[in-house]
Design a protein around this motif. Structure first.
Motif, PDB file in Angstrom:
ATOM      1  N   GLN A 204       0.770  -1.162  -0.127  1.00 53.71           N
ATOM      2  CA  GLN A 204       0.040  -0.041   0.054  1.00 53.71           C
ATOM      3  C   GLN A 204       0.919   1.127   0.122  1.00 53.71           C
ATOM      4  OE1 GLN A 204      -0.980   2.134   3.044  1.00 53.71           O
ATOM      5  NE2 GLN A 204      -2.050   3.455   1.776  1.00 53.71           N
TER       6      GLN A 204
ATOM      7  N   GLY B 200       2.055   2.302  -3.227  1.00 52.19           N
ATOM      8  CA  GLY B 200       1.153   2.676  -4.327  1.00 52.19           C
ATOM      9  C   GLY B 200       0.535   1.530  -5.008  1.00 52.19           C
TER      10      GLY B 200
ATOM     11  N   VAL C  36      -4.612   0.143  -3.102  1.00 47.40           N
ATOM     12  CA  VAL C  36      -5.418   1.357  -2.293  1.00 47.40           C
ATOM     13  C   VAL C  36      -6.192   0.889  -1.184  1.00 47.40           C
ATOM     14  CG1 VAL C  36      -7.028   3.218  -2.651  1.00 47.40           C
ATOM     15  CG2 VAL C  36      -5.438   2.345  -4.660  1.00 47.40           C
TER      16      VAL C  36
ATOM     17  N   ALA D  26      -4.401  -0.722  -7.445  1.00 52.25           N
ATOM     18  CA  ALA D  26      -4.325   0.458  -8.302  1.00 52.25           C
ATOM     19  C   ALA D  26      -4.438   0.265  -9.294  1.00 52.25           C
ATOM     20  CB  ALA D  26      -2.986   1.035  -7.449  1.00 52.25           C
TER      21      ALA D  26
END
Length: 274
Positions: free
Chosen positions: A65, A68, A71, A84
């Protein structure tokens, strides 16, 4: 037909190879739709079923997380994770590569030839290590190749290391069907061995009856082992690999990937139900 006992042995061998935390991205990519979130407790259970501990899984979730790749969503005390968009796009491109029906098109090779005396074996070792890191593979002693245009990089490498006897050029394989030969480089030989090991592990499962839990293990293992098989190794021209079991590996991957989609997804849903 593979017996139930042999299926269980093969599946356990696949599970025993272990997974890295990156399997989180793979599971979300395989089994969720775009924008679909999975409760954190369920996702932890799904990863634990592949052999990772709860603490390792939660640490990996936090790291993934922070990078990135996933999410995190909160709804009161409930925490969920979704892939993501950029990560999903990359995973789907990798999957397309895994399920491709044809070998990469032939391209001219970037070749590096060199001769370094035994008295400079440290230099020779360093050159080999850096060529490997740049995507080259040893074809024969003192002759390395890459399918991408890496000639400029190789010239700079020879210059930076001070290699006095070496040259870089581009070339194509000339009429391999008329004069076939075996590539003698040890790295290539090891890669061929890995192909055979992959087929030993997954080949007996083609056409076998798998329950949902077994399909989940096999599908997760396929993704892990296929990328481990191809990513460290440059895609050499098919003309150099005429007697390799590459087509059988591709067929095995595609067949098992299709066969495990529904039962594997069903088991993932059972594991992640909150």
């Amino acid at each position: 037909m593979t017996s139930a006992a042999q299926v269980e042995r093969q599946v356990e061998a696949i599970r025993a190879r272990g997974h890295r935390p990156a399997v989180i991205v793979g599971l979300l990519s395989m089994y969720t739709a775009s924008g679909e979130a999975v409760p954190s407790r369920g996702l932890v259970r799904a990863v634990q079923a592949l052999g990772l501990s709860e603490s390792s899984t939660r640490t990996a979730l936090s790291r993934t997380q922070a990078e990135g790749k996933v999410v995190r969503e909160r709804d009161g005390r409930r925490t969920s994770y979704l892939l993501a968009p950029a990560t999903r796009a990359g995973s789907e491109a990798e999957r397309d590569r895994m399920l491709a029906t044809a070998a990469p098109a032939e391209q001219p090779l970037s070749l590096v030839a060199f001769s370094i005396p035994e008295a400079q074996r440290d230099l020779r070792h360093e050159l080999r290590a850096q060529l490997s890191a740049a995507g080259f593979v040893s074809l024969f002693d003192g002759l390395w190749a890459a399918t991408r245009d890496r000639a400029g990089h190789a010239r700079k490498l020879l210059s930076d290391l001070g290699v006095e006897s070496g040259c870089v050029f581009r070339a194509e394989v000339d009429a391999p069907e008329a004069a076939p030969f075996r590539i003698a480089g040890p790295e290539v030989a090891r890669h061929r061995t890995r192909l055979a090991e992959f087929l030993e592990l997954y080949g007996p499962l083609r056409g076998a009856r798998l329950d949902a839990a077994q399909a989940y293990q096999v599908r997760s293992g396929l993704s892990r082992d296929w990328f481990a098989l191809v990513d460290p190794h440059p895609a050499l021209p098919p003309s150099l690999l005429a007697d390799w079991p590459i087509d059988e590996v591709r067929d095995t991957v595609r067949e098992l990937w299709a066969a495990t989609a529904e039962p594997g997804g069903r088991h993932f849903g059972e594991l992640t139900a909150d």
